[in-house]
Design an enzyme around this catalytic site. Structure first.
Site, PDB file in Angstrom:
ATOM      1  N   LYS A 170       0.849  -1.198   0.000  1.00 18.59           N
ATOM      2  CA  LYS A 170       0.000   0.000   0.000  1.00 18.59           C
ATOM      3  C   LYS A 170       0.887   1.251   0.000  1.00 18.59           C
ATOM      4  O   LYS A 170       1.448   1.636   1.016  1.00 18.59           O
ATOM      5  CB  LYS A 170      -0.925   0.032   1.224  1.00 18.59           C
ATOM      6  CG  LYS A 170      -2.008   1.094   1.065  1.00 18.59           C
ATOM      7  CD  LYS A 170      -2.227   1.909   2.304  1.00 18.59           C
ATOM      8  CE  LYS A 170      -1.666   3.269   2.398  1.00 18.59           C
ATOM      9  NZ  LYS A 170      -1.828   4.274   1.415  1.00 18.59           N
ATOM     10  N   CYS A 281      13.520  11.512   6.545  1.00 12.91           N
ATOM     11  CA  CYS A 281      13.538  11.267   7.994  1.00 12.91           C
ATOM     12  C   CYS A 281      14.966  11.362   8.518  1.00 12.91           C
ATOM     13  O   CYS A 281      15.176  11.532   9.707  1.00 12.91           O
ATOM     14  CB  CYS A 281      12.898   9.934   8.330  1.00 12.91           C
ATOM     15  SG  CYS A 281      13.619   8.566   7.458  1.00 12.91           S
TER      16      CYS A 281
HETATM   17  N1  LIG Z   1       9.829   8.948   8.590  1.00  9.49           N
HETATM   18  C1  LIG Z   1       9.478   9.186   7.367  1.00  9.49           C
HETATM   19  O1  LIG Z   1      10.129   8.747   6.460  1.00  9.49           O
HETATM   20  C2  LIG Z   1       8.262   9.967   7.099  1.00  9.49           C
HETATM   21  C3  LIG Z   1       7.711  10.814   8.038  1.00  9.49           C
HETATM   22  N2  LIG Z   1       6.596  11.500   7.736  1.00  9.49           N
HETATM   23  C4  LIG Z   1       6.063  12.436   8.757  1.00  9.49           C
HETATM   24  O2  LIG Z   1       4.667  12.295   8.828  1.00  9.49           O
HETATM   25  C5  LIG Z   1       4.007  13.526   8.587  1.00  9.49           C
HETATM   26  C6  LIG Z   1       2.689  13.276   7.895  1.00  9.49           C
HETATM   27  O3  LIG Z   1       2.881  12.593   6.684  1.00  9.49           O
HETATM   28  P1  LIG Z   1       1.846  11.485   6.234  1.00  9.49           P
HETATM   29  O4  LIG Z   1       2.051  11.145   4.830  1.00  9.49           O
HETATM   30  O5  LIG Z   1       0.468  11.946   6.611  1.00  9.49           O
HETATM   31  O6  LIG Z   1       2.317  10.263   7.145  1.00  9.49           O
HETATM   32  P2  LIG Z   1       1.497   8.972   7.551  1.00  9.49           P
HETATM   33  O7  LIG Z   1       2.201   8.303   8.640  1.00  9.49           O
HETATM   34  O8  LIG Z   1       0.077   9.303   7.737  1.00  9.49           O
HETATM   35  O9  LIG Z   1       1.591   8.091   6.215  1.00  9.49           O
HETATM   36  C7  LIG Z   1       2.473   7.026   5.997  1.00  9.49           C
HETATM   37  C8  LIG Z   1       1.722   5.857   5.373  1.00  9.49           C
HETATM   38  O10 LIG Z   1       0.759   5.357   6.310  1.00  9.49           O
HETATM   39  C9  LIG Z   1      -0.524   5.321   5.705  1.00  9.49           C
HETATM   40  N3  LIG Z   1      -1.575   5.473   6.698  1.00  9.49           N
HETATM   41  C10 LIG Z   1      -2.204   6.605   7.109  1.00  9.49           C
HETATM   42  N4  LIG Z   1      -3.141   6.323   8.042  1.00  9.49           N
HETATM   43  C11 LIG Z   1      -3.108   4.990   8.223  1.00  9.49           C
HETATM   44  C12 LIG Z   1      -3.840   4.092   9.058  1.00  9.49           C
HETATM   45  N5  LIG Z   1      -4.791   4.510   9.887  1.00  9.49           N
HETATM   46  N6  LIG Z   1      -3.556   2.778   8.991  1.00  9.49           N
HETATM   47  C13 LIG Z   1      -2.593   2.322   8.176  1.00  9.49           C
HETATM   48  N7  LIG Z   1      -1.872   3.124   7.348  1.00  9.49           N
HETATM   49  C14 LIG Z   1      -2.120   4.437   7.381  1.00  9.49           C
HETATM   50  C15 LIG Z   1      -0.464   6.453   4.707  1.00  9.49           C
HETATM   51  O11 LIG Z   1      -1.484   6.334   3.753  1.00  9.49           O
HETATM   52  P3  LIG Z   1      -2.020   7.605   2.885  1.00  9.49           P
HETATM   53  O12 LIG Z   1      -1.005   8.653   2.966  1.00  9.49           O
HETATM   54  O13 LIG Z   1      -2.134   7.042   1.547  1.00  9.49           O
HETATM   55  O14 LIG Z   1      -3.330   7.945   3.474  1.00  9.49           O
HETATM   56  C16 LIG Z   1       0.920   6.255   4.131  1.00  9.49           C
HETATM   57  O15 LIG Z   1       0.926   5.200   3.204  1.00  9.49           O
HETATM   58  C17 LIG Z   1       5.010  14.322   7.775  1.00  9.49           C
HETATM   59  O16 LIG Z   1       4.794  15.661   7.856  1.00  9.49           O
HETATM   60  C18 LIG Z   1       6.299  13.881   8.402  1.00  9.49           C
HETATM   61  O17 LIG Z   1       6.514  14.615   9.582  1.00  9.49           O
HETATM   62  C19 LIG Z   1       5.975  11.359   6.542  1.00  9.49           C
HETATM   63  C20 LIG Z   1       6.473  10.552   5.576  1.00  9.49           C
HETATM   64  C21 LIG Z   1       7.687   9.807   5.777  1.00  9.49           C
HETATM   65  O1  LIG Z   2      18.591   9.353   3.811  1.00 12.44           O
HETATM   66  C1  LIG Z   2      18.286   8.394   3.126  1.00 12.44           C
HETATM   67  O2  LIG Z   2      19.021   7.964   2.216  1.00 12.44           O
HETATM   68  C2  LIG Z   2      16.995   7.656   3.375  1.00 12.44           C
HETATM   69  C3  LIG Z   2      15.987   8.494   4.076  1.00 12.44           C
HETATM   70  C4  LIG Z   2      14.704   7.815   4.283  1.00 12.44           C
HETATM   71  O3  LIG Z   2      14.585   6.634   4.143  1.00 12.44           O
HETATM   72  C5  LIG Z   2      13.510   8.574   4.671  1.00 12.44           C
HETATM   73  O4  LIG Z   2      13.542   9.781   4.729  1.00 12.44           O
HETATM   74  O5  LIG Z   2      12.456   7.917   4.897  1.00 12.44           O
END
Ligand SMILES: NC(=O)C1=CN([C@@H]2O[C@H](COP(=O)(O)OP(=O)(O)OC[C@H]3O[C@@H](n4cnc5c(N)ncnc54)[C@H](OP(=O)(O)O)[C@@H]3O)[C@@H](O)[C@H]2O)C=CC1
Ligand SMILES: O=C(O)CCC(=O)C(=O)O
Length: 481
Positions: A170, A281
């Protein structure tokens, strides 16, 4: 309209949403299917049925499928990289680099299929043999974020398949294009029907259905801390409890010591804080700088930042693409205002920019006079926003670096072997970088963090086997003649 890939068939969905280019919101990449609850259940059933044969397939078969996927990704790097940059907003060189990395990850795990090993040991009891083997888990649910639309899916899908599991993938709703292309490539790699399934759409529908299904043996998730905790709770509340792996946020420090090469420090900081629009991240948002170099560092950073080109992700010469969408842009702007309200000084950037096309353009922001207790120094912003925090000396810098709820990546710029070695031993993070950006990791070694950043076994490299397999210890008695 694009389709979901379920049980070896491209399947139409009742709903579809447009995939919008964040560099130009008039540019729609296409309408992407949204799977329903029923679609998700069909995919899970198919993956469940396919598990028996796939888990018993020869390692040569699995190797050949993964290798075919790798070869096709690498041969279509230009097309996939451009699509990725168009839908996510990272620059074209970053998009191309990410696609290459995805191909290399599949190549690596194709090799891992052939390197699966166990152990045969003597028992403490006479006449008994002990064997330790690894077995696949079953159906694995993979929930991925938008910021690495092909590399993160690759580093979850490749080991899941390599070790004999079947997959429900997903992707994040914002980046269905790369996920769809990856699924097309996987679909004609020779992988049998049902082994790999793509269900695109909302986390609140598909993700939830995956969390509720007793047919899913494990979930690997990357995304926000809030959703990550929810995923973990659902996995441990189910009966039986399911294995879970979470990669979440970071508030990664980069320490700059008086003895650092200033050019190296500035390049590391600019890359860590602002490349990929700060949406990693592993990005560094806390630049912890000792007193002796602090003023020179801030001056050099400010100068370097004015030379950074923020523009359309696919335009030649762009250093920083747009923010991924309006919601993330609003979050970035909220934190910029909050930083000012908290008493930090916005030295440069943090302004909305107009370009030839309507997009989410934000100039990279640098705050000084930041205290590590401020919210802008504690919470993940996930945008091109960096803070400079003063430290008297190395010891204080290390203490500040470790004073965070997160622990993903931690960097230091120094020419001192003594401090570099001490930092490697004492920084509380999963990944330590010396004279390197905090972001941008190799694909063949473990990836992950501590504290609030990660939960469960590491991803990537050989360590991925810890999550994607379960260990079996078999004892057998043979009567000694
Ligand atoms: N550590 C990292 O790499 C990341 C951190 N973030 C952080 O998260 C914040 C918000 O981003 P966001 O995209 O909303 O992050 P989310 O954690 O909401 O999304 C990550 C994944 O989880 C899915 N998801 C959302 N709700 C659910 C649920 N209830 N059950 C199962 N899966 C779910 C999302 O689906 P969908 O989006 O399709 O609804 C997406 O595929 C960012 O501003 C950032 O701070 C975000 C992305 C990556
Ligand atoms: O820094 C990278 O190469 C990977 C970072 C990453 O996986 C993320 O931001 O989710």
């Amino acid at each position: 309209m694009t389709l979901n890939y379920i049980a070896g068939e491209w399947t139409a969905a009742a709903d579809a949403v447009p995939n919008v280019n964040p560099s130009d919101t008039n540019d729609i990449l296409g309408d992407y299917a949204h799977a329903s609850l029923l679609d998700t259940e069909r995919a899970i059933d198919a993956a469940s049925r396919a598990f028996r044969n796939w888990s018993r397939s020869s390692i040569q078969t699995r190797h050949d499928c993964l290798n075919a996927i790798a070869t096709e990704i690498l041969s279509r790097k230009e097309e996939l990289g451009r699509l990725l940059s168009r839908e996510e907003g990272k620059t074209l060189p970053e998009g191309l680099g990410e696609v290459a990395r995805a191909g290399q990850i599949f190549q690596f795990f194709a090799g891992e299929c052939l390197r699966l090993a166990g152990e045969k040991l003597p028992s403490v009891r006479a006449g008994v043999d002990v064997e330790i083997t690894r077995e696949p888990l079953g159906v694995i649910g993979l929930i991925t974020p938008w910021n690495f639309p092909i590399a993160i899916p690759a580093w979850k899908i490749a080991p899941a398949l390599a070790y004999g599991n079947t997959v429900i993938f997903k992707p994040a709703e914002l980046v269905p294009g790369s996920a769809h292309k990856l699924a097309e490539i996987i679909a004609h790699s020779g992988i049998p029907s049902g082994v790999f399934n793509l269900v695109m759409g909302r986390g609140s529908i598909i993700g939830e259905a995956m969390l509720k299904s007793s047919k899913i043996a494990a979930i690997s998730f990357t995304g926000s801390v809030t959703t990550g905790k929810h995923v973990a709770q659902a996995c441990t509340a189910s009966d039986p409890m399911r294995k879970v792996q979470l990669e979440m946020g970071g508030k990664n420090p980069m320490v700059v010591l008086d003895d650092a090469e200033i050019d190296v420090a500035v390049e590391c900081a600019v890359n860590s804080s602002f490349f990929s629009t700060g949406q990693r991240c592993t990005a560094s948002s806390r630049l912890i700088v000792t007193d002796g170099i602090r003023d020179a560092f801030v001056a050099a950073m400010t100068k370097r930042m004015t030379s950074l080109v923020v523009d359309d992700a696919c335009k030649a010469g762009t250093n920083i693409g747009p923010v991924v969408d309006q919601r993330q842009l609003d979050q970035d702007l909220r934190y910029i205002r909050l930083g000012q309200d908290e008493g930090a000084r916005l030295v440069t950037g943090g302004k909305l920019l107009k370009r030839d096309t309507p997009g989410f353009y934000l100039s990279p922001a640098l705050f000084t006079e930041v205290d590590n207790r401020m919210r802008i120094a504690r919470e993940e912003i996930f945008g091109p926003v960096a803070t400079v925090i003063r430290a008297k000396n190395y010891e204080e810098a290390l203490e500040i670096a470790n004073d965070t709820p997160f622990g993903l990546s931690s960097g230091i710029c120094t020419t001192s072997l003594k401090y570099a070695s001490h930092f490697k031993r004492n920084a509380q993070a999963g990944m330590i970088m010396v004279n390197l950006p905090t972001a941008g990791v190799d694909y063949h070694v473990p990836f992950g963090g501590r504290k609030g950043s990660s939960y469960g076994p590491r991803e990537q490299g050989r360590y991925a086997a810890e999550f994607y397999t379960t260990v079996k210890t078999s004892y057998s008695f043979e009567e000694i003649a």
